[in-house]
Design a protein around this motif. Structure first.
Motif, short mmCIF file in Angstrom:
data_model
loop_
_atom_site.label_atom_id
_atom_site.label_comp_id
_atom_site.label_asym_id
_atom_site.label_seq_id
_atom_site.Cartn_x
_atom_site.Cartn_y
_atom_site.Cartn_z
N PHE A 691 -67.77 29.63 56.17
CA PHE A 691 -68.38 28.63 55.14
C PHE A 691 -67.64 27.72 54.45
CE2 PHE A 691 -67.98 32.36 52.66
CZ PHE A 691 -67.73 31.97 51.43
N ALA A 692 -68.05 26.33 53.99
CA ALA A 692 -67.31 25.58 53.16
C ALA A 692 -68.13 24.75 52.60
CB ALA A 692 -66.25 24.59 54.22
N ARG A 693 -67.46 23.70 51.73
CA ARG A 693 -68.33 22.86 50.83
C ARG A 693 -67.74 21.30 50.79
NH1 ARG A 693 -67.15 24.01 44.34
NH2 ARG A 693 -64.64 24.56 44.80
N LEU A 694 -68.78 20.61 50.75
CA LEU A 694 -68.41 18.93 50.36
C LEU A 694 -69.19 18.69 49.40
CD1 LEU A 694 -67.20 16.38 51.40
CD2 LEU A 694 -69.56 15.99 52.69
N THR A 695 -68.54 18.22 48.26
CA THR A 695 -69.17 18.00 47.17
C THR A 695 -68.73 16.53 46.53
OG1 THR A 695 -67.44 18.69 45.56
CG2 THR A 695 -68.95 20.26 46.50
N ALA A 696 -69.48 15.90 45.35
CA ALA A 696 -69.08 14.86 44.85
C ALA A 696 -67.69 15.19 44.07
CB ALA A 696 -70.12 14.47 43.91
N GLU A 697 -67.00 14.03 43.71
CA GLU A 697 -65.65 14.33 43.01
C GLU A 697 -66.29 14.35 41.26
OE1 GLU A 697 -62.85 14.19 44.32
OE2 GLU A 697 -63.34 13.67 46.33
N ASP A 698 -65.18 15.08 40.93
CA ASP A 698 -65.30 15.24 39.34
C ASP A 698 -65.17 13.91 38.78
OD1 ASP A 698 -66.01 17.96 39.65
OD2 ASP A 698 -63.84 18.46 39.20
N SER A 699 -66.20 13.15 38.90
CA SER A 699 -66.03 11.83 38.24
C SER A 699 -67.55 11.20 37.96
CB SER A 699 -65.66 10.83 39.17
OG SER A 699 -65.60 9.38 38.89
N PHE A 700 -67.43 10.26 36.85
CA PHE A 700 -68.58 9.42 36.77
C PHE A 700 -68.73 8.67 37.72
CE2 PHE A 700 -67.12 10.32 32.50
CZ PHE A 700 -68.16 11.46 32.24
N ILE A 701 -70.07 7.81 37.89
CA ILE A 701 -70.23 6.91 38.94
C ILE A 701 -70.04 5.44 38.66
CG2 ILE A 701 -72.25 6.12 40.55
CD1 ILE A 701 -73.33 8.96 40.39
N ALA A 702 -69.50 4.80 39.68
CA ALA A 702 -69.00 3.26 39.31
C ALA A 702 -70.30 2.41 39.64
CB ALA A 702 -67.97 3.03 40.09
N THR A 703 -70.49 1.19 39.01
CA THR A 703 -71.34 0.33 39.41
C THR A 703 -70.81 -0.72 40.40
OG1 THR A 703 -71.96 0.17 37.08
CG2 THR A 703 -72.59 -1.68 38.41
N GLY A 704 -71.52 -1.28 41.12
CA GLY A 704 -70.98 -2.18 42.27
C GLY A 704 -70.89 -1.55 43.66
#
Length: 729
Positions: A691-704
């Motif tokens: 098993f493995a994972r794909l996640t969002a980065e440890d970041s806020f989300i940008a506009t645009g």
């Protein structure tokens, strides 16, 4: 001697010698027997404070924040009815004691000493916390009431008026009752208090019934920080919509008289009032606190000389109600009795195991009247022309609107509230037409204050309603998350299920909104919700699931009294297509009203055994796109849509992937603190081989254009899946 012993000896010496502090003569408000009863309540409160410190020194007691100096609250209890719901400041033992005297069959000293001892026989919390509270006395327990209880007091007061117009099945408060909340002068500065006070005034000036009595116990200090003289009066005397009353909280007679005037105003006018009581704080903040380390000794001694019990002895004597010798005898007898009762209370059993502690995390189920769904005539009247479109594929936002319509037709206790939910129909149109269908009483456009929105819901839930508050965007929840953590979820825990506040909180959230709003409108963190014990968190990925899950959420709140959060992925509200423009593959038809998806039941798309992709929300949508691309490359995958994020359906998940060679977790929340962490642990503990994972980065989300750059994509899922399968091959 410590300060508690000094105050105790001062009382004995000064009453014995007749050395009583000066003050005004008794001025109405109480008969002789009433005054004596309230004095007894004051003395019992003081004796409990003294005994609690002795218990702590002996290792048998675990709480020493006392009520000494605030004994005038006994007179406030006298001014109210015992069925007036009271949300109390933690220094209000005298209030609870005086109220117990109004209700037959109470053993208040024993009950409170069991609480001090953290005994499992404590009738309110079962040994989980030392709290003031009693179901028989209509006092919901508070944990640390630094103003966090004020928003729900506003909600409870609003619910009293609403219940007169729309009586709920499980109504708890009388139609002519009022709500009361008390707090200290330091707490008034907290944003939660200011928001609640502002909301009460904002509501009252619109002539909406709000029978609420705010009681500020002004002892001039918050732990070690002194309140500027005149601050409370200056900030509250001219607040719009709120009538101001003030009294000397050291004077039993004056407090009783003014409190009665304030309570009568609230009960008669159905409007909020603010009762400002000047008091003193004796002993310091708590047992370990030494006030002389941050206050001049002369100031501490001056407040001790102003002991409200000394004033009560003087007033009772002047009124001819009780001689000082008799008052002293009551004090000494009460102290001795409390010590004797405490010696027994400390022998009573305590909680021992995790199971014991957690026994009240989940509230009890309650019997509800049967419902057969809305009648065809009621549906036809409510839906209008929409009724002909129920069999036509629609996006999630439309299906949710219809689900809310059916639910509000079926469950008369459901009330929606939030910013713009009424006349506008919500930012994304999910609540369109509901205001026309059900009226302003059930579709409440609130002011812009998330704490007040949730407080309104909590208070309504305590009076038998089934509130469905809406938080406009997930990021806005952080302004008010303590209303869920510290108030809503803890209420059954600290009351052994005697008080509950069921609700279904709808939140528009998660990411993938194209170029809109950045972090504030694209928030991909749910950690704060998954971290609250007892809370249920649901997250649909498509319209048909959303309808059936929302029905289950309402059932959980109505029948099982649960606090439920229904997280609606904003980016999927309008989604129509899945693989190609115009394919309409992500729309669905409206499920029949009797269909729902049970708590903990995940969804499965496909039966491939090469790979299981586990996801939720937007991730499930992207995983379905990736599944088609993987099949073109010879990988037959299935997609497991979790649907329920707290508690995670761990057993169902393990079963759903058991026959798959590999498992890929796709998590649109962040790598740190995201859902994937728990899923990976579950798979590891189950012995999943690959098993493995794909996640969002440890970041806020940008506009645009970079709105999705930090989060999983369909192509990214394909790459991760091929890497996992290829590595194994």
């Amino acid at each position: 001697m410590d300060r508690a012993e000094i105050v105790h000896q001062n009382f004995l010496t000064r009453v014995g010698s007749g050395d009583l502090p000066p003050g005004a003569a008794p001025n109405g408000g109480l008969s002789g027997p009433e005054a004596v009863r309230l004095y007894r309540a004051q003395v019992l409160s003081r004796a409990l404070d003294l005994t609690s410190r002795a218990m702590q020194k002996a290792g048998q007691g675990f709480y020493t924040i006392g009520s000494s100096g605030h004994e005038g609250m006994a007179a406030v209890a006298h001014a109210l009815r015992p069925d007036d719901i009271a949300f109390l400041h933690y220094r209000d033992a005298a209030f609870q004691i005086a109220r117990a005297d109004q209700v037959p069959g109470q053993s208040i000293a024993w009950d409170m000493l069991l609480s001090f001892a953290c005994s499992s026989e404590d009738p309110i919390s079962g040994g989980r916390h030392k709290v003031l509270g009693s179901r028989a006395l209509m006092i919901p327990p508070q944990t640390s009431t630094i103003a966090s209880h004020l928003p729900k007091a506003v909600g409870a007061a609003y619910g009293i008026g609403l219940a007169r117009r729309h009586p709920p099945e499980h109504r708890m408060l009388a139609g002519d009752a009022i709500a009361m909340c008390s707090f200290g002068d330091a707490s008034i500065n907290h944003s939660t208090a200011q928001g609640a006070i502002n909301t009460a005034g904002w509501t009252a000036i619109q002539s909406v019934p709000l029978p609420l009595l705010f009681v500020c116990e002004d002892n001039g200090i918050g732990i070690s920080t002194q309140t500027p003289k005149g601050w409370v009066a200056a900030s509250m005397m001219h607040r719009p919509g709120i009538q101001y009353f003030a009294a000397n909280g050291l004077d039993l007679y004056e407090t009783a008289r003014v409190a009665a005037e304030a309570a009568a105003y609230v009960r008669r006018r159905r409007k909020p009032a603010f009762l400002h009581l000047n008091m003193v704080r004796l002993y310091g903040h708590a047992g370990a606190d030494l006030p002389t380390t941050y206050l001049p000794k002369a100031q501490v001694e001056a407040e001790e000389a102003n002991d409200p019990l000394l004033h009560s002895v003087r007033l009772l004597d002047a009124a001819g109600a009780l001689a000082p010798t008799e008052a002293l005898a009551i004090y000494e007898e009460t102290c001795a009795r409390v010590d004797a009762v405490a010696a027994d209370a400390v022998t009573r059993p305590r909680l021992e195991t995790a199971r014991d502690v957690m026994a009240s995390l989940i509230p009890p189920k309650r019997a509800c009247r049967p419902t057969n769904g809305p009648t065809p005539a009621a549906r036809a009247a409510a839906f209008g022309a929409d009724l002909k479109q129920l069999d036509t594929p629609q996006p999630m936002s439309r299906l949710l609107n219809w689900a809310l319509t059916d639910l509000m037709l079926e469950q008369r206790e459901i009330v929606l509230m939030g910013e713009d939910v009424g006349r506008k129909g919500g930012v994304y149109g999910v609540t369109q037409k509901l205001h026309q269908r059900f009226g302003a009483d059930r579709m409440i456009d609130t002011l812009l204050d998330e704490q007040s929105i949730l407080g309104l819901a909590i208070g309504l839930g305590q009076n038998g309603f089934l509130p469905m508050p809406e938080i406009q965007f997930l990021a806005y929840l952080h302004n008010a998350e303590d209303q869920l953590r510290g108030e809503a979820a803890t209420l059954p825990f600290f009351s052994q299920g005697q008080f509950t506040n069921p609700m279904v909180l709808r939140i528009a959230g998660l990411g993938y909104q194209k170029g809109f709003g950045g972090h504030f409108h694209n928030d991909n963190s749910v950690a704060v919700l998954r971290d609250i014990p007892g809370l249920i968190l649901a997250c649909p990925s498509n319209g048909e699931d959303a309808v059936q899950m929302l029905r289950e959420c309402v059932r959980l709140a109505r029948e099982e009294q649960r606090v439920v959060v229904f997280l609606e992925p904003i980016a999927l509200y309008p989604m129509r297509d899945l693989h190609e423009p115009g394919d309409g593959a992500w729309m669905g038809t409206y499920p029949p009203p009797d269909l729902r998806i049970g708590l903990g039941q995940p969804g499965q798309h496909g039966a491939g055994t090469d790979l299981a992709i586990v996801s939720f929300g937007n991730g499930a949508y992207l995983s379905m796109q990736a599944r088609k691309k993987l099949l073109d490359q010879g990988v037959d995958a299935r997609v497991i849509d979790l649907r329920w994020l707290s508690p995670l359906p761990e057993a169902a998940l393990v079963e759903a992937v058991a026959d798959c060679a590999h498992v890929l977790v796709v998590d649109e929340t962040r790598r740190s603190g995201g859902v994937a962490e728990a899923l990976m642990a579950t798979l590891a503990e189950a012995g999943t081989p690959s098993f493995a994972r794909l996640t969002a980065e440890d970041s806020f989300i940008a506009t645009g254009p970079a709105y999705a750059a930090t989060m999983p994509s369909a192509d990214g899922i394909v790459r991760a899946a091929l890497a996992l399968v290829g590595a194994a091959r």
